[in-house]
Enzyme design. Structure first.
Site, PDB file in Angstrom:
ATOM      1  N   LYS A  86       0.828  -1.208   0.000  1.00 43.05           N
ATOM      2  CA  LYS A  86       0.000   0.000   0.000  1.00 43.05           C
ATOM      3  C   LYS A  86       0.859   1.253   0.000  1.00 43.05           C
ATOM      4  O   LYS A  86       1.923   1.300   0.614  1.00 43.05           O
ATOM      5  CB  LYS A  86      -0.928  -0.031   1.223  1.00 43.05           C
ATOM      6  N   SER A 162      -9.583   2.162   3.155  1.00 39.99           N
ATOM      7  CA  SER A 162      -8.654   2.879   2.303  1.00 39.99           C
ATOM      8  C   SER A 162      -7.721   1.957   1.521  1.00 39.99           C
ATOM      9  O   SER A 162      -6.949   2.414   0.680  1.00 39.99           O
ATOM     10  CB  SER A 162      -7.808   3.835   3.152  1.00 39.99           C
ATOM     11  N   SER A 186     -10.321  -0.574   7.093  1.00 38.67           N
ATOM     12  CA  SER A 186      -9.658  -0.324   5.815  1.00 38.67           C
ATOM     13  C   SER A 186      -9.014  -1.537   5.164  1.00 38.67           C
ATOM     14  O   SER A 186      -8.552  -1.446   4.031  1.00 38.67           O
ATOM     15  CB  SER A 186      -8.602   0.777   5.980  1.00 38.67           C
TER      16      SER A 186
END
Length: 478
Positions: A86, A162, A186
């Site tokens: 990420k 996210s 997330s």
């Protein structure tokens, strides 16, 4: 499995099979990485999941992995396996902008985050960095720097956030395992939206730290934020968890795994919990399906409510908002894009958020968090496994949090099952159960602190009946 009998392309294979095949020299990491990059080239334009592609670095890492195999070196659990990471964790020399235009030229110069180091030590080949919203602060995945990430099942619904880039990439076959992180859903929400497995581990089982961040996050953020793997199967999520969870001294809160003797037994008593408020039929059906699969595996499933559920959710909202009043909201106001600013405007003067405006009020709120957690820990003594929704809706339309204050508030309340468990620093596992109307269904499994391996065992019982839904091809999805 031999090269001639292999029924799939390498990019379609599980991390478990890739690692075994590379170690046995049935195929090379170079071949696996080239296959993964070819898949990325074929589908990433359709979903915009991997926003920084590290092609040369990945091929060099694959060659080094193959050299290690040839030299007879000890191999890590993800040795030679293509993965992604990420955007919001440090990777030395690579972009570190968190999806924010003002920091678009930033690179990590102070070393790797622990989770990056752990993945590299496990032999993972990192293809690139996946998209997240600015400040990783939305349950959608878009920003003004990289644009919007789409769900490979249907571009009209969100892939979640996210860690939406991570989930979308894995579901579409770009990398066998992805890294994500989870403050209030997330990892689990994107996993649910994209039909894959996602673990929010017990906080600090996987070490947290970013060398590029000058000041550590406030207390609640430190003790609720969790790193975790996203994968197409339980077995691959286990590999990701084993790789990511190794000790790193830079996280002073890191904790080792429980001794096997203290792990909860499975099969076990299961508490089935949901509220009737606005729960969609597909979500209720997924819970019933998972309950039946668990019963078939020998569990006893009973409807039971964990303590102070709504109170815990309100406490989560109030404590987070109190801590955000410091640097976070100021930075969002100064550097955030319109989307993240719009989202946070909806929290202003919201009656579910009790303002915490004094030192004494903050101390009392943190103390209440411990009180509620203790009651949940007692609940898990009776019901080691909690079966509950990921969220109260099967999916959400793309960019839902840009549709006005009331829509944003409704959207946040649909995520209660993720946020309550995050407040209490509990592990949670998102597991697919099937599909309805062309979109994936799934459930969340929650257990007591440190019971992450137990969750995998329970998730495997569901997966054994539900099957594995991905990879899927996003091209032409409507």
């Amino acid at each position: 499995m031999t090269r001639d009998s292999r029924p799939t392309e390498l990019w379609q294979m599980s991390a478990t099979d890739l690692a075994a095949g590379i170690a046995a020299r049935e195929f090379s990491s170079r071949e696996a990485t080239e296959s993964a990059l070819a898949r990325l080239d074929a589908v990433n334009d359709s979903i915009n999941a991997v926003v920084e592609i590290m092609r040369d670095q990945a091929l060099d890492a694959a060659d080094a992995a193959d050299a290690a195999v040839a030299a007879g070196k000890t191999l890590g659990v993800l040795h030679g396996v293509p993965t992604t990471i990420k955007m919001n964790v440090d990777w030395q020399g690579m972009p570190r902008n968190n999806g924010i235009i003002e920091t678009k030229d930033n690179v990590a110069t102070n070393g790797n985050s622990p989770v990056t180091d752990n993945m590299l030590r496990a032999g993972a080949v990192i293809l690139g960095q996946t998209n997240c919203p600015a400040f990783a602060a939305r349950a959608m995945t878009s920003n003004e720097l990289y644009g919007v990430t789409l769900n490979p099942w249907n571009p009209k619904v969100t892939p979640g956030g996210s860690s939406g880039g991570a989930a979308s990439a894995v579901a579409a076959g770009i990398g066998a395992v992805a890294h994500g992180n989870d403050l209030g859903g997330s990892v689990r929400q994107p996993a649910h939206c994209c039909g894959i497995v996602g673990l929010r581990c017990t906080p600090s089982r996987i070490p947290n730290y970013n060398p590029s961040v000058a000041l550590d996050r406030p207390g609640l953020h430190q003790t609720t934020t969790s790193q975790g793997p996203l994968a197409r199967s339980i077995a691959d999520a286990v590999l990701g968890y084993e790789a990511m969870s190794q000790r790193d001294y830079r996280d002073p809160w890191w904790v080792p795994p429980l001794p096997a003797a203290l792990e909860a037994p499975f099969p076990c008593k299961v508490a089935l919990f949901y509220t009737d408020d606005d729960i969609e039929p597909a979500v209720k059906d997924a819970l019933d399906t998972a309950a039946r699969f668990l019963e078939d595996a020998g569990c006893v499933v009973e409807e039971a409510a964990p303590p102070r559920y709504d109170e815990a959710w309100r406490l989560h909202q109030s404590l987070l908002q109190a801590e955000r009043e410091g640097a976070t909201l100021k930075n969002i106001a100064r550097y955030g894009d319109d989307a993240v600013r719009n989202k946070f405007r909806a929290f202003e003067n919201w009656d579910v958020i009790t303002p915490i405006e004094s030192r004494d009020a903050y101390i009392a709120a943190v103390a209440m968090r411990s009180t509620i957690l203790r009651e949940w820990m007692a609940f898990f003594e009776t019901y080691p496994l909690l079966l509950m929704p990921n969220m109260y809706t099967q999916s959400m339309v793309l960019e839902m949090d840009q549709l006005g204050t009331e829509t944003v508030r409704d959207h946040v309340q649909k995520l209660k099952p993720h946020q309550v468990t995050a407040l209490l620093a509990l592990p949670g596992l998102s597991v697919p159960t099937g599909t309805t109307n062309g979109l994936p269904d799934g459930v969340q499994l929650v257990a007591s602190r440190m019971q992450d391996p137990f969750l995998f065992r329970a998730g495997a019982a569901i997966e054994a009946r539900a099957g594995i839904l991905t990879p899927i091809d996003p091209r032409g999805a409507t």
